[in-house]
Write an enzyme that holds these catalytic residues in place. Sequence first.
Site, short mmCIF file in Angstrom:
data_model
loop_
_atom_site.label_atom_id
_atom_site.label_comp_id
_atom_site.label_asym_id
_atom_site.label_seq_id
_atom_site.Cartn_x
_atom_site.Cartn_y
_atom_site.Cartn_z
N ASP A 71 0.55 -0.87 0.09
CA ASP A 71 -0.11 -0.09 0.36
C ASP A 71 1.10 1.57 -0.27
O ASP A 71 1.90 1.33 0.67
CB ASP A 71 -0.97 -0.27 1.10
CG ASP A 71 -1.94 -1.11 1.43
OD1 ASP A 71 -2.91 -1.08 1.45
OD2 ASP A 71 -1.69 -2.24 0.70
N HIS A 116 -0.68 4.54 -0.98
CA HIS A 116 -2.06 5.25 0.18
C HIS A 116 -1.53 7.00 -0.67
O HIS A 116 -1.75 7.73 0.55
CB HIS A 116 -2.27 5.08 1.20
CG HIS A 116 -3.30 4.34 1.38
ND1 HIS A 116 -4.54 3.98 0.72
CD2 HIS A 116 -3.00 3.35 2.56
CE1 HIS A 116 -4.89 3.21 1.30
NE2 HIS A 116 -4.23 2.58 2.24
N ASN A 119 -8.47 -2.71 -2.57
CA ASN A 119 -9.68 -1.99 -2.37
C ASN A 119 -10.22 -0.92 -2.28
O ASN A 119 -11.09 -0.13 -2.73
CB ASN A 119 -10.30 -2.44 -1.38
CG ASN A 119 -9.64 -2.42 0.39
OD1 ASN A 119 -8.16 -2.27 0.04
ND2 ASN A 119 -10.41 -1.55 1.08
N HIS A 120 -9.27 -0.23 -3.19
CA HIS A 120 -9.14 2.06 -2.57
C HIS A 120 -9.01 2.03 -3.67
O HIS A 120 -9.16 3.29 -4.75
CB HIS A 120 -8.04 2.51 -1.33
CG HIS A 120 -8.72 2.15 -0.58
ND1 HIS A 120 -9.23 3.64 0.19
CD2 HIS A 120 -8.24 1.51 0.00
CE1 HIS A 120 -9.11 3.49 1.67
NE2 HIS A 120 -8.70 1.90 1.29
N ASP A 159 -22.28 18.36 -10.70
CA ASP A 159 -21.19 19.63 -11.23
C ASP A 159 -20.26 19.96 -11.20
O ASP A 159 -19.27 21.33 -11.50
CB ASP A 159 -22.72 20.92 -11.84
CG ASP A 159 -22.17 22.05 -10.81
OD1 ASP A 159 -23.42 22.58 -11.41
OD2 ASP A 159 -22.32 21.16 -9.25
N SER A 206 -19.47 21.70 -8.43
CA SER A 206 -18.65 23.16 -8.08
C SER A 206 -18.96 23.72 -7.16
O SER A 206 -18.32 24.90 -6.69
CB SER A 206 -20.20 23.84 -8.56
OG SER A 206 -21.60 23.57 -7.74
N GLU A 260 -31.28 20.10 -2.44
CA GLU A 260 -30.43 19.52 -2.18
C GLU A 260 -30.06 19.13 -0.98
O GLU A 260 -29.92 17.62 -0.64
CB GLU A 260 -29.27 19.47 -2.80
CG GLU A 260 -29.95 19.69 -5.13
CD GLU A 260 -28.55 20.20 -5.77
OE1 GLU A 260 -27.99 21.20 -5.16
OE2 GLU A 260 -28.65 19.34 -6.45
N ASP A 265 -26.45 29.23 5.84
CA ASP A 265 -26.31 29.66 4.37
C ASP A 265 -25.70 31.54 4.70
O ASP A 265 -26.26 32.14 4.33
CB ASP A 265 -27.49 30.08 3.56
CG ASP A 265 -27.65 30.65 2.65
OD1 ASP A 265 -26.95 31.28 1.53
OD2 ASP A 265 -28.47 30.92 1.99
N ASP A 322 -28.13 33.66 -0.24
CA ASP A 322 -28.03 33.39 -1.16
C ASP A 322 -29.10 32.08 -1.87
O ASP A 322 -28.78 32.06 -2.81
CB ASP A 322 -26.88 34.30 -2.49
CG ASP A 322 -26.20 32.36 -1.78
OD1 ASP A 322 -24.89 32.66 -3.15
OD2 ASP A 322 -26.04 31.31 -1.22
#
Lengths: 726, 163
Positions: free
Chosen positions: A186, A188, A247-248, A663, A665, A672, A701, A705
């Site tokens: 590994d 990693h 497995n990764h 997307d 962003s 969502e 928030d 916005d």
Amino acid sequence: MGCGLGKPKQQLKKCERGTNLTKSLQSIRAALLIQRWYRQYVARLEIRRRCTWNIFQSIEYAGEQDQIKLYNFFVFLMHHFTPTSSERNLISHIFPENGTCRDGEWEKYFCYKSIEVPDGYTGPHLHFPMTFCGVSKLVEAFKHKQQLHARYVLQLLGETWRLLRILTNINHVSTCHTKEITICGDLHGHLEDLLLIFYKNGLPSSERPYVFNGDFVDRGKNSLELLLILFGFLLVYPNDVHLNRGNHEDHIVNMRYGFTKEVLGKYRMHGKKILQLLQEIFSWMPLATVIDGKILIVHGGISDKTDLHTIARVDRHKYVSALRPSKPNHCAVNSSRTQTIKSNNRNAGGPVAGRRRVCSLSPDSSATAQRCELPRRSLHNLPMSPQLSWTVEEELKRRRRLAGFDQTYGEQQRSESDSDPECEATTETDEHEWKQIVDVLWSDPMPQNGCIPNNVRGGGCYWGPDVTEAVLGRHNLQLLIRSHECKQDGYEFCHNRRVLTIFSASNYYEVGSNRGAYIRIGPDLIPHFSQYQASQTCRDLTLRQSVGWTERSALRALRKQLFVHKSDLISAFQEFDPNNTGMICLRDWASATESVLKLSLPWRVLRPQLVNSVQNGMVDYKQWIRELSITERSLEISDTSILETMYRNHSNLETIFRIIDTDHSGLISFEEFRQTWKLLCSHLKTEISDEAIADLAQSIDFNKDGSIDINEFLEAFRLVDPSAHS
Amino acid sequence: MTEGADDAVVSEDNLLHKKITDAFQVFDTNNNSSVDVKDTGTIMYSLGCFPSQKDIGELKAEVEDNNTGIVFLDKFVPAMTKVLQENKFPPISEDVLLQAFEVLDREQKGYLDSEEMIEYMTKEGDAFTEEEMTEMLSALADNEEKFIYYKDVISELVFEPGM
């Protein structure tokens, strides 16, 4: 003891001899005492080190298990309802349907040609076909922390993809003549370890073949650079560089353990494409390497069912993620249902391609419902009672309601295709093949005989020395080399030296936690080890200092875990304290803590490091819980139980967010966000009111916005330990 | 339940049992009540015993499961309980340890240099391996001159009961 003065010379001599003899005996006794004492001191350090190790490992594996549970939940949802078009985006993103493109479309989609490299670019330029010179330059560039332009990344990955597709599932290597093969475990994303290996051992070439045994990505911060270097060498020396899948090498795991984040962070515009191409590449990676027909190298291990002939035969590409079986063979039915589960063109040539197998959920076909449930639901088939079918229906409705999806299941009730024997048979073969692959990527050895499911990781099995003998014998092999588990000295034998674990990421848990190692094997097939530890500072630490350092880090991690389970802990303690005295005995403290955290840690041994408030063998648990509070948060949230859920499910939340943020962003809408919470709570089987969610959303928030910045959100609720030094 | 009080009243045996099981558990990596026989010595030390290599060897032989290299909890606990009850391998106190160092420090310098240490530790008694020797020197010796000022070292590292 000395003699008195004034004795005649001769007698003096005799006396001296006596003295010398006594002195010798004394020396020996003294030496024995000191040796014994010193060994005791080392043993106490060893105990501490082990405890620390156990902590890290338990938390690590619990996280893996968590991930699998979350994923299983998605699979369950996916197979059991009909999403609307808006939900389709959400769910389909969990299982992106790359397979529908044909090769020509692929080439077009991943085409790098349209990507311009700006004049101001100071990073390395790649030329194809790849040469040794080119790769060396790439290594140098990464050493100097340069970033490769997206165009070249895609080009390199594209070439890699083309090469991997023609490789077989099992790499066969020979040590003909005097070639020594180097095997690494590994990595990693620990680029410094790879560079250290190349420095000590030399770069890969036809004179210096290498096998890399999986888990190249996640956790470390240079997973992509590491991969690109390995792929570069693979392209230049395809017969001398061999990669095994770990497995990764799995996009689902990557979403949780950092690789997805790394790529998206480094490549804002093209990150998504890069990830999709990598997904393809991972699924095309070979599963095993065999040296001289005698040594088997796989990432995780084996099970009693492991059969190399089957593994050699499978269509490895079908298994995009080892966390679930290949896409179901679709049996034709009502076309309106096929939305997210589109027909699987990848199975070209398969007898039942394009037909959808439908699960019937009506009460009178309980047996069929069972068959549908079992293969897809979990990695280890959960026992299910026959009466479950109607409950499943109810459960589905409830979950959908909770998740905010309000469709009905009208179309679900089809049973015609269930009687299709071909459909079933193929699925059973799929099952068997899938298990072979999961076992090879996720299993761990255990000291006793037998083969049991690996419930700690959530996938693969634990296998014993008898299984090692059986499988090695069956295939006429003499040694199994695997990785997957971190080892303090970088390597470890077990099962009468028939199984060798090799781990190449040093300082894996923490600076100073472990060394990395690699193996060299010549035609005599005797392994020779080299160990190392990246970073100058930790090599100079004494054993005691490095144990202390790692220990402090582990305890911090453990305290975090305790903190996020505060309410459950208090409830558990109160069960042992019906009179509400606020005190419980140590034994109960240990037992309650284990029942909540489920990390199988030696709590009583750890107790002195975790609990200060002990009097007369009793713990003041309320005081203790107060002492555990280590967060700083700048926000006021009224509902503290949501807070706890958030802290505890930090990784789960992040995973879901990244899925939703289609997307890439970094921003998600309130709707969502709400869906995410509903999903999470459905998975956790808790309820959350819309009001609470709205409250939460409003408070975070930050820009007011209407959209939420994922990173800011996660940062705001990251646990902070004020005593930690950076 | 107020079993805290019970703990005190309940026999020494029970407490010992728990102590031994806890120490055992640290090495029981697969959670199946077994440990590697190689860890027997370390477990003994962690329980406050100071056995010699021979003592460890004897206990190993007693508790190992038929040459499998495995020790099971149910065999280990009674054997170890007996050891603890009889206080078979009592701890080495600070003064005894100091005396031991003073015996080796023939010139009464107040310290031992690396050569002396190496000579004694690897040639006499239950000799150290090369690895143990290197580790001891790096842990205890004053970096600059490689001297071991034993008085300072001892007080730092003596065993505390109840750990």
